[in-house]
Design an enzyme around this catalytic site. Structure first.
Site, PDB file in Angstrom:
ATOM      1  N   CYS A 123       6.878   8.769  16.989  1.00 29.63           N
ATOM      2  CA  CYS A 123       7.419  10.096  16.677  1.00 29.63           C
ATOM      3  C   CYS A 123       8.330  10.027  15.459  1.00 29.63           C
ATOM      4  CB  CYS A 123       8.204  10.657  17.857  1.00 29.63           C
ATOM      5  SG  CYS A 123       7.240  10.946  19.341  1.00 29.63           S
ATOM      6  N   LEU A 124       7.782  10.376  14.303  1.00 24.94           N
ATOM      7  CA  LEU A 124       8.561  10.439  13.065  1.00 24.94           C
ATOM      8  C   LEU A 124       8.510  11.840  12.469  1.00 24.94           C
ATOM      9  CD1 LEU A 124      10.134   9.102  10.714  1.00 24.94           C
ATOM     10  CD2 LEU A 124       7.918   8.451   9.731  1.00 24.94           C
ATOM     11  N   GLU A 362      -0.104   8.677   7.878  1.00 23.13           N
ATOM     12  CA  GLU A 362       0.431   7.388   7.405  1.00 23.13           C
ATOM     13  C   GLU A 362       0.916   7.497   5.955  1.00 23.13           C
ATOM     14  OE1 GLU A 362       1.005   5.198   9.462  1.00 23.13           O
ATOM     15  OE2 GLU A 362      -0.557   4.952  10.948  1.00 23.13           O
TER      16      GLU A 362
END
Length: 381
Positions: A123-124, A362
């Site tokens: 979780c970012l 990403e």
């Protein structure tokens, strides 16, 4: 540099490919329609050692190199890139815990994570901070018992599905140095989830917002040192970018394999369409691009494994190149299938949809270009 895979690496690829074709590929479309990967699959994956691919052997993991790991994701993506990429997320979380967690946290979490008896999510990203990840707003306030977590994470693969979450939250001032990493277990008070996202691809992965409302986290669930979370998050991304590049490679290779078979059977104007020179040229172009992509990926993985100073730049370049090449090739394979490529039964349209998001996650490919340009300017002096 030796471009040949070792016997062990070939065995790793073959084992992953065989498992994918046997246990994932026959069910991939059904799982996509259900919007769910059966939890029972993951312990089977864990039995192969794929739940802790680059977790150290001392901690119970496989201790593989990043190059070895790309072979696993390339092979599994030939069955389903959605399933393979979700495994990449789990592995990124497990590796962060192995590398940065306390001995007590590793002893508590990894024995369940490595055999994938517990699935981990990362979780970012937040609704207002994607590429600018250091601008995240989720806050972890110190309490007598540990932390109180408040905020929202967006686009979380495994949201409401996974057993635990590695969460980046602000414990200090603005900027990257004010961010810490926390381990949040499912069922924690104040943890909730948004509705299931209706996505273009990766549809077998349940994706939701993850919400924290005064979510109580014990002090021992701080991952590593306070204020170092952003550094930990970024350290995992080089390898994550290689994994997602490998997922694009494997899926594009599968699309090309399916297309070669189809073109040998499909007839037009009295002969199979693989006998038309114009279409042969298109096949050749795709094969050349795939082979170039594969070599580039393995070079970048080799640089990361050997600690080369330009490893981050090469991981960014490989991620950008392979995710775009994979999407191009899959799209061309759909075109060569004609109208049949547009039908779900042939499996090509799913690959096209699944691969599109690889250029976004990403780190978007725009950010990959930014990383490369900055490294070039630094080298110039």
């Amino acid at each position: 540099m030796d471009f040949a895979l070792t016997e062990e690496q070939t065995a790793i690829f073959d084992m992953a490919h065989g498992f994918g074709q046997d246990r994932i590929a026959p069910h991939a479309q059904a799982w996509e329609k259900a919007g769910d990967i059966p939890k029972a699959l993951w312990p089977e994956v864990g039995e192969l050692g794929f739940g802790g691919l680059y977790v150290s052997e001392e901690a119970g993991g496989a201790g593989l190199s990043r190059l070895d790991a790309t072979l696993v994701f390339e092979a599994l993506s030939m069955a389903c890139p959605s399933v393979a990429s979700f495994l990449s997320i789990h592995n990124m979380c497990a590796a962060m815990i192995d590398k940065f967690g306390s001995d007590a946290m590793k002893a508590r979490v990894l024995p369940e994570a490595i055999p994938i008896n517990k699935v981990l999510s990362y979780c970012l990203t937040e609704p207002g901070s994607g590429s600018d990840a250091a601008a995240l707003k989720t806050r972890a306030q110190r309490t007598n018992e540990g932390f109180s977590l408040t905020g929202t994470k967006a686009f979380i693969s495994g949201g409401g599905y996974s057993d635990a979450y590695v969460v980046m939250a602000r414990t200090g001032d603005d900027g990257p140095k004010g961010i810490s990493a926390l381990y949040v277990e499912d069922g924690a008070p104040g943890l909730s989830f948004g509705g299931l996202e209706d996505k273009m691809g990766w549809r077998s992965q349940p994706t939701r917002q993850v919400q924290f409302d005064d979510c109580k986290i014990p002090a021992e669930n701080l991952l590593g040192e306070e204020g170092h979370g952003f550094k930990y998050a970024m350290a995992g991304l080089d390898g994550g970018r290689l994994n997602i590049a490998a997922c694009s490679l494997g899926a594009a290779q599968q699309a090309l394999n399916l297309t070669l078979s189809y073109m040998g059977e499909r007839k037009a104007f009295g002969k199979s369409i693989d006998q038309f020179q114009a279409l042969q040229f298109r096949l050749a172009d795709m094969e050349i691009e795939l082979q170039a992509a594969r070599t580039f990926l393995r070079q970048a993985a080799w640089k990361l494994d050997t600690g080369a100073p330009d490893a981050t730049q090469f991981c960014a370049m490989a991620k950008k190149f392979l995710t775009e090449a994979g999407s191009r090739i899959a799209d061309q394979c759909l075109q060569l299938h004609g109208g049949y490529g547009y039908l779900a039964d042939y499996g090509i349209e799913k690959i096209v949809r699944d691969l599109r998001v690889h250029q976004i996650l990403e780190g978007t490919n725009e950010i990959m270009r930014l990383i490369v340009a900055r490294k070039m300017l630094e080298a110039r002096g």
